[in-house]
Design an enzyme around this catalytic site. Sequence first.
Site, PDB file in Angstrom:
ATOM      1  N   HIS A 234      -2.822  -4.883  -2.498  1.00 56.82           N
ATOM      2  CA  HIS A 234      -3.698  -5.325  -1.413  1.00 56.82           C
ATOM      3  C   HIS A 234      -3.461  -4.533  -0.134  1.00 56.82           C
ATOM      4  O   HIS A 234      -4.402  -4.063   0.506  1.00 56.82           O
ATOM      5  CB  HIS A 234      -3.501  -6.820  -1.154  1.00 56.82           C
ATOM      6  CG  HIS A 234      -4.450  -7.398  -0.140  1.00 56.82           C
ATOM      7  ND1 HIS A 234      -4.297  -7.214   1.218  1.00 56.82           N
ATOM      8  CD2 HIS A 234      -5.576  -8.137  -0.292  1.00 56.82           C
ATOM      9  CE1 HIS A 234      -5.273  -7.840   1.862  1.00 56.82           C
ATOM     10  NE2 HIS A 234      -6.065  -8.399   0.959  1.00 56.82           N
ATOM     11  N   ASP A 235      -2.190  -4.393   0.242  1.00 58.65           N
ATOM     12  CA  ASP A 235      -1.854  -3.685   1.473  1.00 58.65           C
ATOM     13  C   ASP A 235      -1.406  -2.251   1.202  1.00 58.65           C
ATOM     14  O   ASP A 235      -0.929  -1.565   2.109  1.00 58.65           O
ATOM     15  CB  ASP A 235      -0.750  -4.437   2.224  1.00 58.65           C
ATOM     16  CG  ASP A 235      -1.249  -5.753   2.808  1.00 58.65           C
ATOM     17  OD1 ASP A 235      -2.461  -6.033   2.710  1.00 58.65           O
ATOM     18  OD2 ASP A 235      -0.419  -6.520   3.341  1.00 58.65           O
ATOM     19  N   THR A 236      -1.536  -1.823  -0.057  1.00 62.54           N
ATOM     20  CA  THR A 236      -1.164  -0.448  -0.420  1.00 62.54           C
ATOM     21  C   THR A 236      -2.316   0.156  -1.213  1.00 62.54           C
ATOM     22  O   THR A 236      -3.412   0.275  -0.706  1.00 62.54           O
ATOM     23  CB  THR A 236       0.153  -0.445  -1.230  1.00 62.54           C
ATOM     24  OG1 THR A 236       0.052  -1.400  -2.303  1.00 62.54           O
ATOM     25  CG2 THR A 236       1.333  -0.805  -0.357  1.00 62.54           C
TER      26      THR A 236
ATOM     27  N   MET B  89       2.138  -8.740  -1.393  1.00 61.87           N
ATOM     28  CA  MET B  89       0.969  -8.007  -0.898  1.00 61.87           C
ATOM     29  C   MET B  89       1.144  -6.496  -0.924  1.00 61.87           C
ATOM     30  O   MET B  89       0.187  -5.749  -0.765  1.00 61.87           O
ATOM     31  CB  MET B  89       0.629  -8.471   0.511  1.00 61.87           C
ATOM     32  CG  MET B  89       0.160  -9.915   0.575  1.00 61.87           C
ATOM     33  SD  MET B  89      -1.554 -10.100   0.056  1.00 61.87           S
ATOM     34  CE  MET B  89      -2.376  -9.775   1.616  1.00 61.87           C
TER      35      MET B  89
END
Length: 416
Positions: free
Chosen positions: A214-216, A209
């Site tokens: 997605h999380d970056t 992720m």
Amino acid sequence: MFTKQSLATLLGGLSLALAQTSSQEYPPLAEILAKQASVQPYSPVSNVKGLAFNRFVNIWLENTDFDVAASNSHLAALASQGLLLKNFWAVTHPSEPNYCASAGGDTFGMDNDDFHQLPANISTIADLFDTKNIAWGEYQEAIPYPGYQGYRYPESGANDYVRKHNPLILYDSVTSDAVRLRQIKNFTTFYDDLAHHRLPQYMFITPNMTNDGHDTDITVSGAWTYDFLTSLLENEYFTNDTLIMLTFDETDTYTIGNNVFTFLLGGALPDTLRGTTDDTFYTHYSVIASLSANWGLPSLGRWDCGANLFSWLAEKTGYVNYEVDTSNLFMNETHWGPLSEDDYSEYYAGWPVPVTEGECSAGNDVLDKVKQTWGSLTATFNYTAPFPYDSRSGNNVGVKYSRTLKDGKVEEGVSE
């Protein structure tokens, strides 16, 4: 006294015994650790010649608009070495239904990222590959052991591996098969399979992720992609006769058309296409259709049935792709179905019925297993169209499509 060989045999037997469908979203840590120590990956190999490529590598990044991805220097550098597919579309929002669609040819109404288990009578690309014994595998970064079925791992803290980005783990027809489960592996096994020439002919690769963006953000996912692929492109075993596709699950902005940045690379890409662009309309379903056309496989009878093929592959088969007027197309929602939460689609308890008669775009019949399961029923949607639409909900309706056949006959349609 155990020898190394007998111990390996024992562990292999344990792997088979432990591998089965599980409904536990968050398995106990003790169980995870035990399976890490016992469940062994399975890496089948095959060499079935394809019409345009002998291996296909499917790599997905996350939630990025086309222009944002295209402006990333790392992705632009890679795309310049290959073929940019300027008109490639994701099929809905959010993430999970797109991953689901890539394996089963449908979203089944899914409009969420929940824990889903699709029943065993729903066929997937694994069934298509098995008709010709084509080896396949998934490589999921940070999955704790082959075939892990939990919702995420680790189960708390920052995201790393998530089930929603793992296409085949969603299907009971895969998870109920102990051997198939062990073909869903982590990146450690990827590099081990690479080193020992055990890579399958089809692989789906999901970064964690962080690395998928997605999380970056695109800076991180672009750099990861560049680092991951540049060395692999110099590896003859990996790249020879291989077609690599880098795409995104969906756009980040839900109010614009779901056209995602996508390019093709690899030794199987014709030299005349390198450094060029392709304006042909494609969707995630086009990948399934193109895989079927390449290896002479049947169709799932769902949205892969009418999907356009990769253009140079279509030429080899004699199939004529549709031109689609995308000025009124968004692909931001899915049709009704049993996996809906009444958010981006409408809940309906019945499972959509695939088409079971006639030829699909790949030029082949529908999978026998699909015909046996659904053959007595009428198809729910017009699965022979080049994109998904649903007249009941108004999803993607009013879109024109047409093609001119080689005999000069013009075929025209409109989703309604």
